[in-house]
Every structure is written in structure tokens, then in C-alpha cells.
Write an enzyme that holds these catalytic residues in place. Structure first.
Site, PDB file in Angstrom:
ATOM      1  N   LYS A  67       0.810  -0.198   0.213  1.00  8.00           N
ATOM      2  CA  LYS A  67       0.000  -0.180   0.044  1.00  8.00           C
ATOM      3  C   LYS A  67       0.971   1.238  -0.267  1.00  8.00           C
ATOM      4  O   LYS A  67       1.527   1.225   1.280  1.00  8.00           O
ATOM      5  CB  LYS A  67      -0.987  -0.006   0.975  1.00  8.00           C
ATOM      6  CG  LYS A  67      -2.057  -1.086   0.936  1.00  8.00           C
ATOM      7  CD  LYS A  67      -3.574  -0.309   2.125  1.00  8.00           C
ATOM      8  CE  LYS A  67      -4.339  -1.801   1.786  1.00  8.00           C
ATOM      9  NZ  LYS A  67      -4.506  -2.922   1.912  1.00  8.00           N
ATOM     10  N   ASP A 106      -1.589  -2.797  -4.282  1.00  4.43           N
ATOM     11  CA  ASP A 106      -2.396  -2.446  -3.792  1.00  4.43           C
ATOM     12  C   ASP A 106      -3.145  -1.186  -3.897  1.00  4.43           C
ATOM     13  O   ASP A 106      -2.684   0.473  -4.734  1.00  4.43           O
ATOM     14  CB  ASP A 106      -2.625  -2.293  -1.762  1.00  4.43           C
ATOM     15  CG  ASP A 106      -2.581  -4.044  -2.019  1.00  4.43           C
ATOM     16  OD1 ASP A 106      -2.284  -4.897  -2.351  1.00  4.43           O
ATOM     17  OD2 ASP A 106      -3.112  -4.291  -0.520  1.00  4.43           O
ATOM     18  N   GLN A 128     -10.885  -0.530  -9.359  1.00  6.88           N
ATOM     19  CA  GLN A 128     -11.308  -1.281  -8.156  1.00  6.88           C
ATOM     20  C   GLN A 128     -12.700  -0.825  -9.636  1.00  6.88           C
ATOM     21  O   GLN A 128     -12.990   0.122  -9.734  1.00  6.88           O
ATOM     22  CB  GLN A 128     -11.607  -0.518  -7.242  1.00  6.88           C
ATOM     23  CG  GLN A 128     -10.513  -0.517  -6.714  1.00  6.88           C
ATOM     24  CD  GLN A 128      -9.595   0.615  -5.570  1.00  6.88           C
ATOM     25  OE1 GLN A 128      -9.512   1.701  -6.479  1.00  6.88           O
ATOM     26  NE2 GLN A 128     -10.496   0.860  -4.493  1.00  6.88           N
ATOM     27  N   ARG A 172      -4.727  -6.841 -11.210  1.00  9.28           N
ATOM     28  CA  ARG A 172      -5.995  -7.347 -10.273  1.00  9.28           C
ATOM     29  C   ARG A 172      -6.844  -6.571 -10.001  1.00  9.28           C
ATOM     30  O   ARG A 172      -6.972  -5.048 -10.238  1.00  9.28           O
ATOM     31  CB  ARG A 172      -5.667  -7.070  -8.757  1.00  9.28           C
ATOM     32  CG  ARG A 172      -5.887  -8.105  -7.713  1.00  9.28           C
ATOM     33  CD  ARG A 172      -5.357  -7.549  -6.174  1.00  9.28           C
ATOM     34  NE  ARG A 172      -4.535  -7.644  -5.988  1.00  9.28           N
ATOM     35  CZ  ARG A 172      -3.692  -7.683  -4.679  1.00  9.28           C
ATOM     36  NH1 ARG A 172      -4.080  -6.528  -4.064  1.00  9.28           N
ATOM     37  NH2 ARG A 172      -3.053  -7.830  -4.693  1.00  9.28           N
ATOM     38  N   LYS A 202     -13.227  -5.082  -6.760  1.00 15.52           N
ATOM     39  CA  LYS A 202     -14.787  -4.142  -6.755  1.00 15.52           C
ATOM     40  C   LYS A 202     -14.329  -3.104  -6.481  1.00 15.52           C
ATOM     41  O   LYS A 202     -15.066  -2.092  -6.631  1.00 15.52           O
ATOM     42  CB  LYS A 202     -16.065  -5.033  -5.542  1.00 15.52           C
ATOM     43  CG  LYS A 202     -16.711  -6.581  -6.601  1.00 15.52           C
ATOM     44  CD  LYS A 202     -17.803  -6.706  -6.949  1.00 15.52           C
ATOM     45  CE  LYS A 202     -18.160  -7.951  -6.604  1.00 15.52           C
ATOM     46  NZ  LYS A 202     -19.547  -8.871  -6.427  1.00 15.52           N
ATOM     47  N   GLY A 203     -14.225  -3.387  -4.937  1.00 17.42           N
ATOM     48  CA  GLY A 203     -13.283  -1.588  -4.255  1.00 17.42           C
ATOM     49  C   GLY A 203     -13.973  -2.372  -2.456  1.00 17.42           C
ATOM     50  O   GLY A 203     -15.055  -2.488  -2.496  1.00 17.42           O
ATOM     51  N   ALA A 204     -13.380  -1.548  -2.040  1.00 18.49           N
ATOM     52  CA  ALA A 204     -13.463  -1.959  -0.610  1.00 18.49           C
ATOM     53  C   ALA A 204     -13.791  -0.608   0.536  1.00 18.49           C
ATOM     54  O   ALA A 204     -13.659  -0.810   1.569  1.00 18.49           O
ATOM     55  CB  ALA A 204     -12.233  -2.814  -0.369  1.00 18.49           C
ATOM     56  N   ARG A 221     -13.702  -5.826   6.166  1.00 18.81           N
ATOM     57  CA  ARG A 221     -13.373  -7.348   6.006  1.00 18.81           C
ATOM     58  C   ARG A 221     -15.384  -7.489   6.759  1.00 18.81           C
ATOM     59  O   ARG A 221     -16.210  -7.761   5.793  1.00 18.81           O
ATOM     60  CB  ARG A 221     -12.934  -8.244   6.712  1.00 18.81           C
ATOM     61  CG  ARG A 221     -11.527  -8.581   5.782  1.00 18.81           C
ATOM     62  CD  ARG A 221     -11.269  -9.302   4.254  1.00 18.81           C
ATOM     63  NE  ARG A 221     -11.706  -8.472   3.567  1.00 18.81           N
ATOM     64  CZ  ARG A 221     -10.815  -6.524   2.461  1.00 18.81           C
ATOM     65  NH1 ARG A 221      -9.983  -6.910   3.414  1.00 18.81           N
ATOM     66  NH2 ARG A 221     -11.399  -6.291   2.048  1.00 18.81           N
TER      67      ARG A 221
HETATM   68  C1  LIG Z   1      -6.787 -10.498  -3.440  1.00 24.86           C
HETATM   69  C2  LIG Z   1      -7.810 -10.081  -3.280  1.00 24.86           C
HETATM   70  C3  LIG Z   1      -6.768  -8.553  -3.054  1.00 24.86           C
HETATM   71  C4  LIG Z   1      -7.346  -7.023  -2.986  1.00 24.86           C
HETATM   72  N1  LIG Z   1      -6.916  -6.066  -2.798  1.00 24.86           N
HETATM   73  C5  LIG Z   1      -8.087  -5.361  -3.128  1.00 24.86           C
HETATM   74  C6  LIG Z   1      -7.565  -3.315  -3.040  1.00 24.86           C
HETATM   75  O1  LIG Z   1      -6.282  -3.280  -3.436  1.00 24.86           O
HETATM   76  N2  LIG Z   1      -8.179  -2.735  -2.801  1.00 24.86           N
HETATM   77  C7  LIG Z   1      -9.939  -2.754  -2.580  1.00 24.86           C
HETATM   78  O2  LIG Z   1     -10.369  -1.067  -2.730  1.00 24.86           O
HETATM   79  N3  LIG Z   1     -10.132  -4.060  -2.592  1.00 24.86           N
HETATM   80  C8  LIG Z   1      -8.898  -4.880  -2.442  1.00 24.86           C
HETATM   81  N4  LIG Z   1      -9.614  -6.283  -2.653  1.00 24.86           N
HETATM   82  C9  LIG Z   1     -11.368  -6.039  -1.817  1.00 24.86           C
HETATM   83  C10 LIG Z   1     -12.044  -5.913  -2.610  1.00 24.86           C
HETATM   84  O3  LIG Z   1     -12.573  -4.789  -3.436  1.00 24.86           O
HETATM   85  C11 LIG Z   1     -14.131  -6.455  -2.143  1.00 24.86           C
HETATM   86  O4  LIG Z   1     -13.735  -5.467  -2.038  1.00 24.86           O
HETATM   87  C12 LIG Z   1     -13.633  -7.946  -1.801  1.00 24.86           C
HETATM   88  O5  LIG Z   1     -13.178  -9.160  -2.642  1.00 24.86           O
HETATM   89  C13 LIG Z   1     -15.101  -8.049  -2.109  1.00 24.86           C
HETATM   90  O6  LIG Z   1     -15.356  -8.425  -3.047  1.00 24.86           O
HETATM   91  P1  LIG Z   1     -16.267  -9.448  -3.668  1.00 24.86           P
HETATM   92  O7  LIG Z   1     -15.335  -9.947  -5.544  1.00 24.86           O
HETATM   93  O8  LIG Z   1     -15.484 -10.657  -3.363  1.00 24.86           O
HETATM   94  O9  LIG Z   1     -17.833  -9.716  -3.580  1.00 24.86           O
HETATM   95  P2  LIG Z   1     -18.462  -9.738  -2.610  1.00 24.86           P
HETATM   96  O10 LIG Z   1     -19.877  -8.478  -3.281  1.00 24.86           O
HETATM   97  O11 LIG Z   1     -18.606  -9.549  -1.285  1.00 24.86           O
HETATM   98  O12 LIG Z   1     -19.549 -10.857  -2.353  1.00 24.86           O
HETATM   99  C14 LIG Z   1     -19.767 -11.065  -3.285  1.00 24.86           C
HETATM  100  C15 LIG Z   1     -20.251 -12.885  -2.836  1.00 24.86           C
HETATM  101  O13 LIG Z   1     -19.556 -13.249  -2.864  1.00 24.86           O
HETATM  102  C16 LIG Z   1     -19.359 -14.701  -2.299  1.00 24.86           C
HETATM  103  N5  LIG Z   1     -18.552 -14.892  -0.939  1.00 24.86           N
HETATM  104  C17 LIG Z   1     -17.673 -13.222  -0.136  1.00 24.86           C
HETATM  105  N6  LIG Z   1     -17.187 -13.563   0.341  1.00 24.86           N
HETATM  106  C18 LIG Z   1     -17.761 -15.017   1.239  1.00 24.86           C
HETATM  107  C19 LIG Z   1     -17.262 -15.707   2.854  1.00 24.86           C
HETATM  108  N7  LIG Z   1     -16.938 -15.187   2.795  1.00 24.86           N
HETATM  109  N8  LIG Z   1     -17.582 -16.342   2.154  1.00 24.86           N
HETATM  110  C20 LIG Z   1     -18.907 -17.298   0.825  1.00 24.86           C
HETATM  111  N9  LIG Z   1     -18.686 -16.519   0.873  1.00 24.86           N
HETATM  112  C21 LIG Z   1     -18.443 -15.401   0.074  1.00 24.86           C
HETATM  113  C22 LIG Z   1     -21.009 -14.420  -1.718  1.00 24.86           C
HETATM  114  O14 LIG Z   1     -21.292 -15.458  -2.509  1.00 24.86           O
HETATM  115  C23 LIG Z   1     -21.503 -13.439  -1.859  1.00 24.86           C
HETATM  116  O15 LIG Z   1     -22.511 -12.847  -2.012  1.00 24.86           O
HETATM  117  C24 LIG Z   1      -8.576  -7.429  -2.342  1.00 24.86           C
HETATM  118  C25 LIG Z   1      -9.961  -8.664  -2.707  1.00 24.86           C
HETATM  119  C26 LIG Z   1      -8.839  -9.549  -3.409  1.00 24.86           C
HETATM  120  C27 LIG Z   1      -9.589 -10.981  -2.893  1.00 24.86           C
END
Ligand SMILES: Cc1cc2nc3c(=O)[nH]c(=O)nc-3n(C[C@H](O)[C@H](O)[C@H](O)COP(=O)(O)OP(=O)(O)OC[C@H]3O[C@@H](n4cnc5c(N)ncnc54)[C@H](O)[C@@H]3O)c2cc1C
Length: 309
Positions: free
Chosen positions: A98, A135, A164, A185, A188-190, A290
Site C-alpha cells: 500500500k 494495492d 476497482q 488485479r 470490486k473495491g473496498a 472485511r
Molecule cells: C486478492 C484480493 C486483493 C484485493 N485488493 C484490494 C485492493 O487493493 N483495493 C481494494 O479496494 N480492494 C481490494 N480487495 C477487496 C475487494 O475490493 C472486495 O472488497 C472484496 O474482494 C469483496 O468483493 P467480492 O468480489 O468478493 O464480492 P462481494 O460482493 O463482497 O461478495 C459477492 C459474493 O461472494 C461470495 N462471498 C463473499 N465473501 C464470502 C465469504 N466470506 N464466504 C462465502 N462466500 C463469500 C458470496 O456469494 C457473496 O454474495 C481485494 C480482494 C482480493 C480478493
């Protein structure tokens, strides 16, 4: 509503103090964070790599407020790379960085400081035969982070970018970054972002994710599909097949502690799967993001607090 509240809390020192002192917190942290020390992270990394997964190690920390801390964060990353090398893990493990932890927010010199620190980490990664991914943090840093990325890629073309899907700009950024050898990478964005720059409705975020993925899969780069969403994963597989990509021409990425069975299933099916493994003391902001993603995580957290309370 809950998501916004948790993301706001992720920046509140009062809530942070409350949560870090709560008795059940440790158990929840353990689920998402590999450990406080580098040694603990190495144990997890070795375990994942030996089960056929890849790793991106993340030393937790963000919004560094002084130069000494920024330099310290750089040294921890360099030490982590050295330790991965000694452990024979650099074939399967890289580092995520980061830029705010490396000094990006330190006033007018922040850009230069973050770039210099990141370049030193990249040089260490190159010496050990592995890679680094930058990141992406909140939208106020996107331009600055992409600018550092471009500068780093002059010497280290393998530096990975993160885009994102919730940002309106991302499809265009994907077009810019879908060039040969470019590791991108897509997540979706966090962060909590305003409607002026980001889609607010999850359905719109998903549509944007698919549009961005189409650009990356059809391009010349190396897409890194960071999602746990079964629909996004299925669409990624379909788009990869249509683009003539084989396993290894792109990879899936998931977070440590999230859908571990799916991580192993995909790897068992021959796909490249990388697990993002955070470690360190500064777990608060990461944990809150998370929790914000998934109501079930909040229930898990509440149960852990109550059972220890
Ligand atoms: C490797 C990695 C690196 C990342 N780096 C960044 C970054 O640099 N900057 C940033 O802003 N964000 C980052 N993120 C976070 C990302 O932006 C999302 O906030 C996060 O991944 C949740 O989005 P999602 O695509 O999993 O879908 P979500 O919309 O959160 O979830 C969609 C569906 O996925 C399934 N799911 C999700 N979580 C679970 C669980 N715990 N158990 C079972 N099923 C589940 C469910 O079916 C859920 O309905 C990163 C994520 C990953 C995986």
C-alpha cells in the site's frame, strides 16, 4: 447502511480502541489475518504454497504519518522478501504494497517518498526473483498510485496494478493497462466512496466488474481476477475461454480466510490461484473492511464478542 457505518468506523480511533480491546476480537482477527509476526505469515505462506496455491503477502499498515514509519514499513517488506527467499517460497509468493504505508500521504514530498520506498522493495523482489503488486486505496489516491506504477514499471515492468470496479473510471483504466505483460488485479473495491466517482448499487458494481473483465481478458496483459463472487468467477472463466486463455494465462485471487474450499477447488482444477495473506499489528482497518463486505462476518464477530464477554 451497515457497510457505510463499518467503513466510517474503520477510520475512527474511538471505535478502533473499543474494538481492539474487546475480548473476542482476537478470534475474529485470526480468521482473516495470518498473524502478527512475519514468522507466523511464513508458516501460513508455506502451507498455502505446498497445497498448490500462490500467495501475495501484505504487511498490514496504511496512512503512515511520518517518514521514519514509512521507511520502517519499507524495511519490513524487504525483510519479508528476504525471508520468503530463504524459505524457498519466492517461486509462489510475492508482496502486495500500500503506497500510503510507504509515505504517499506525507505532504508535497509524499509521491517521491512512496516512489523511492516502493522502488527499493521492487529491487529486492527482483533480486529474489519475485514480484510486487500495488494495492489500490481510496479514490483520492488513484491517479497518484497509477503514476507511481508507471514510474516503477520503467525498471520493473512486472509490477502489478489494482483497479476497482466500483469506480466510474475503471473501464477506461483497464484499456490503458491491458498491454502486453501488464499484471492487473481487478477487484470490486473496498472503500467508502461518493456517488460522484463510484457506483453505489452492488448490481452496478457487478456490471462494471464484467465490463472491466471483458477488456482485460481480451487484452494482452495478465488479468488477476480478485473476487469471491461465484457469478464473477464463472463469468471470468467464460471470458477467459472465449479469449483463448488457458489456465496460467490469468489467475484468480482471494483473501486469506475467505472461501478456502473454493480456492483449493480451483487450484485442484489446474487454475492459478493466489491468496492474499495479511500479517502484522495494524489489522484494524483491514478487519473493518472485511466486516463491511459481508453481514455474515458481522454476525460471526458479534458471536465471538458475546461468547467471550
Ligand atoms: C486478492 C484480493 C486483493 C484485493 N485488493 C484490494 C485492493 O487493493 N483495493 C481494494 O479496494 N480492494 C481490494 N480487495 C477487496 C475487494 O475490493 C472486495 O472488497 C472484496 O474482494 C469483496 O468483493 P467480492 O468480489 O468478493 O464480492 P462481494 O460482493 O463482497 O461478495 C459477492 C459474493 O461472494 C461470495 N462471498 C463473499 N465473501 C464470502 C465469504 N466470506 N464466504 C462465502 N462466500 C463469500 C458470496 O456469494 C457473496 O454474495 C481485494 C480482494 C482480493 C480478493
Amino acid at each position: 447502511m451497515l457497510r457505510h457505518g463499518l467503513l466510517a468506523a474503520s477510520r475512527s480511533t474511538r471505535v478502533r480502541d473499543l474494538i481492539t480491546r474487546a475480548p473476542g476480537t482476537r478470534e475474529v482477527v485470526r480468521r482473516f489475518v495470518a498473524g502478527r509476526s512475519l514468522e507466523a505469515a511464513l508458516v501460513v505462506a508455506r502451507d498455502l504454497v505446498s497445497s498448490g496455491l500462490r500467495v501475495s503477502l501484505d504487511h498490514l499498515g496504511e496512512d503512515t504519518a511520518d517518514r521514519a514509519q514509512a521507511d520502517h514499513m519499507r524495511e519490513v517488506c524487504i525483510a519479508a522478501l528476504g525471508a520468503l527467499n530463504v524459505a524457498g517460497l519466492t517461486g509462489g509468493a510475492e508482496i502486495s504494497l500500500k503506497l500510503s504505508s510507504l509515505g504517499q500521504a506525507l505532504g508535497p514530498d509524499g509521491h517521491r517518498i512512496a516512489h523511492e520506498n516502493a522502488a527499493k522493495v521492487c529491487a529486492a523482489a527482483a533480486a529474489h526473483g519475485t514480484t510486487v503488486t500495488l494495492d489500490m486505496e481510496d479514490h483520492t489516491t488513484t491517479d497518484a498510485t497509477l503514476s507511481v506504477l508507471r514510474e516503477l514499471r520503467v525498471d520493473f515492468p512486472w509490477v502489478g496494478a489494482v483497479l476497482q470496479a466500483y469506480l466510474h473510471r475503471t473501464e477506461a483504466d483497464c484499456r490503458d493497462l491491458a498491454s502486453a505483460g501488464s499484471r492487473v488485479r481487478l477487484c470490486k473495491g473496498a472503500y467508502r466512496e461518493p456517488a460522484s466517482v463510484a457506483y453505489q448499487d452492488p448490481h452496478d458494481v457487478n456490471l462494471s466488474y464484467v465490463r472491466a473483465l471483458k477488456v482485460l481478458m481480451a487484452g494482452q496483459g495478465y488479468p488477476m481476477v480478485a473476487s469471491h463472487d461465484p457469478r464473477m468467477l464463472a463469468i471470468a472463466a467464460d471470458l477467459a475461454a472465449r479469449a483463448g486463455r488457458n489456465p496460467g494465462d490469468f489467475e484468480y485471487q482471494m483473501l486469506y480466510g475467505v472461501r478456502p474450499d473454493e480456492q483449493r477447488r480451483l487450484a485442484g482444477a489446474g487454475e492459478t490461484v493466489r491468496v492474499y495473506v495479511p500479517f502484522g499489528e495494524e489489522w484494524y482497518g483491514y478487519l473493518m473492511r472485511r466486516l463491511a463486505e459481508r453481514p455474515a462476518n458481522v454476525v460471526f464477530f458479534a458471536r465471538a464478542l458475546l461468547s467471550k464477554g
